[in-house]
Design a protein around this motif. Structure first.
Motif: not given
Lengths: 99, 414
Positions: B319-331
């Motif tokens: 969650m905090m490394w992979i998903i958060f990175s994706i959530l940040g970049y995707l936006y």
């Protein structure tokens, strides 16, 4: 107004949509020439190779210049050398990005 | 003379197909976690319902988003056209069918999950082939190429291990189930995702911060050490010598530290003073990823056999490394994609919005706080096995995921 001035003015209308700064103030345009037959030659770069907006920015430059009355053809030469660096930006662009 | 890179233009409907699928899978995965909070509270993580949620989250959301982003990023950053767009659309159809059937079968008919797994494998193999063929054509290979190439290799290994696992569940004929399961996890979340985020961060971080004059001096060492750490770790799973595991994790941590040093140098040399919030969130995720790698080293030394703690770490890592990175970049990536689709041809002809006008950046701040609190809350309430708290925090994650997806989808109305 001579065509070279009109081309310069037109290129100020091409904005990098991510940075909200035009390509002239960003210092992306290295050289502008108008040939005798009114063909326009633009040597330019981008802030980074592989920018997702590269087609948009170069295509935008091409379109605004093509739209100028009297311009015959537009040739854009995209180069990576010399590499763009922040010192190529105008004072105005630097202020915008640093604010 | 038209610029040579116009060939690197991609039909943006292709990345958008993956991204839209991913957003829907994200909401459903969080909803299934919420519905099965009692299993989380009791510490039963390997249940059909949670398998379904995990595969929807990892394959349906993270992998599909990664694929969509790669269809957009690889041609422009590698200055190489995608091998076949048509093949890409077929690959989307096969992969989406595979992931949906695999997740559904894992949830309701685990013994038949191997069939969904087989379709998923075909879809992902098609993707890997597409990317290998594209990368092969790249004229000048660079550090990013090696990171992305290695990520794809680990993706392939994840698939093989996953298929063997599914076969094992169906037939129960293969020994070393635990070793295969641990290898599957490490190949997937540590190998594929981490190397991919490393690779694209070397492009995205300087691009979004307008950084120049950085050295990337640690990149090769970070890459080689990370691969070495992964191989060492996998080796310990198979020789069943958990006492050696801390060495593998420590090497991974060291490699991550070197990568982070490069990222910090890039940020220190940026021209853009104020960083966008979604991008800042991705940067925070980089630091969280580093910290979680450190925690893993500590736990591997002092609490090797504590299953609850390891489950917590896997969840935080994911969650905090992979998903958060994706959530940040995707936006950041989606508005660029949409802007390119809708406004690129209007540049110089009429007044058009800026990329930042397409997305609600202020709201992203609240959403990211929601994700942060929700994730930490679920992690710790699972550790304390409190059903009420798990429901509360997972409810927050469902709500935040839904609102986040709505904001991303709303970009496409502007």
């Amino acid at each position: 107004m001579e065509i070279l001035k009109k081309v310069e003015q037109a290129l100020y209308q091409v904005i990098d949509p991510e940075l909200n700064v035009n390509i002239m103030d960003l210092g992306l345009v290295y050289n502008l020439k108008v040939k005798e037959n009114n063909d326009v030659y633009i040597k330019m770069t981008l802030t980074t190779p592989g920018c997702p907006l590269h087609d948009t920015i170069v295509g935008g430059a091409e379109k605004v210049v093509e739209a100028i009355d009297g311009v015959n053809d537009v040739q854009i030469d995209l180069v990576w050398l010399p590499q763009w660096s922040p010192d190529k930006m105008s004072k105005k662009a630097k202020e915008m990005l640093m604010s | 003379m038209k610029p040579h890179f116009s060939q690197t233009k991609i039909n943006v409907k292709l990345p958008f197909s993956f991204i839209l699928f991913g957003l829907i899978a994200f909401i459903f995965s969080q909803w299934i976690f919420f519905q099965n909070a009692s299993q989380l509270a009791e510490g039963y993580f390997r249940t059909p319902e949670l398998w379904m949620a995990f595969h929807l989250l990892i394959l349906g959301w993270a992998v599909m988003i990664a694929m969509g982003a790669m269809y957009q990023m690889v041609p422009v950053t590698f200055l190489t056209p995608i091998w076949s767009e048509k093949f890409g659309f077929i690959q989307f159809g096969v992969t989406a069918t595979g992931i949906l059937s695999l997740s559904f079968l894992l949830g309701f008919h685990p013994a038949e999950a191997v069939y969904g797994g087989a379709i998923t494998i075909i879809g992902i193999c098609m993707f890997i082939l597409q990317m290998f063929m594209t990368i092969k054509k790249q004229k000048e290979k660079n550090m990013m190429t090696w990171l992305v190439f290695s990520a794809l290799l680990f993706f392939l290994l994840t698939l093989l291990a996953g298929f063997v696992l599914a076969w094992n569940i169906a037939n129960g004929q293969i020994l070393n189930h635990q070793s295969i399961f641990h290898s599957h996890l490490v190949f997937g979340i540590t190998g594929w995702f981490t190397l991919l985020i490393f690779g694209f961060s070397y492009k995205l971080v300087p691009m979004f911060s307008l950084s120049h004059g950085f050295s990337m001096k640690w990149s090769m060492k970070a890459f080689l050490l990370y691969i070495l750490g992964l191989l060492a770790l996998i080796f310990t799973f198979w020789i069943k010598m958990s006492i050696l595991q801390p060495i593998g994790w420590a090497v991974l941590f060291l490699a991550f530290t070197l990568f982070l040093l490069d990222m910090r140098e890039i940020l220190a040399k940026r021209s853009k003073k104020r960083l966008d919030r979604p991008f800042l969130f991705a940067i925070i995720a980089l630091h969280l990823g580093w910290f979680i790698h450190f925690l893993v080293v500590v736990v591997s030394i002092w609490a090797t056999s504590n299953v609850a703690l390891w489950s917590l770490l896997i969840y935080l890592y994911l969650m905090m490394w992979i998903i958060f990175s994706i959530l940040g970049y995707l936006y950041k990536i989606v508005p660029v994609l949409w802007w390119t689709l809708k406004y690129a041809d209007k540049v110089g002809k009429e007044k058009i919005p800026l990329i930042k006008d397409l997305i609600n950046e202020k709201a992203s701040f609240i959403l990211y706080i929601g994700f942060f609190i929700g994730t930490l809350g679920v992690a710790f309430s699972t550790l304390y096995q409190s059903l009420l708290l798990i429901q509360l925090f997972q409810g927050l994650l469902v709500l935040t995921s839904f609102v986040y997806s709505v904001f991303i989808a709303k970009v496409m109305t502007k």
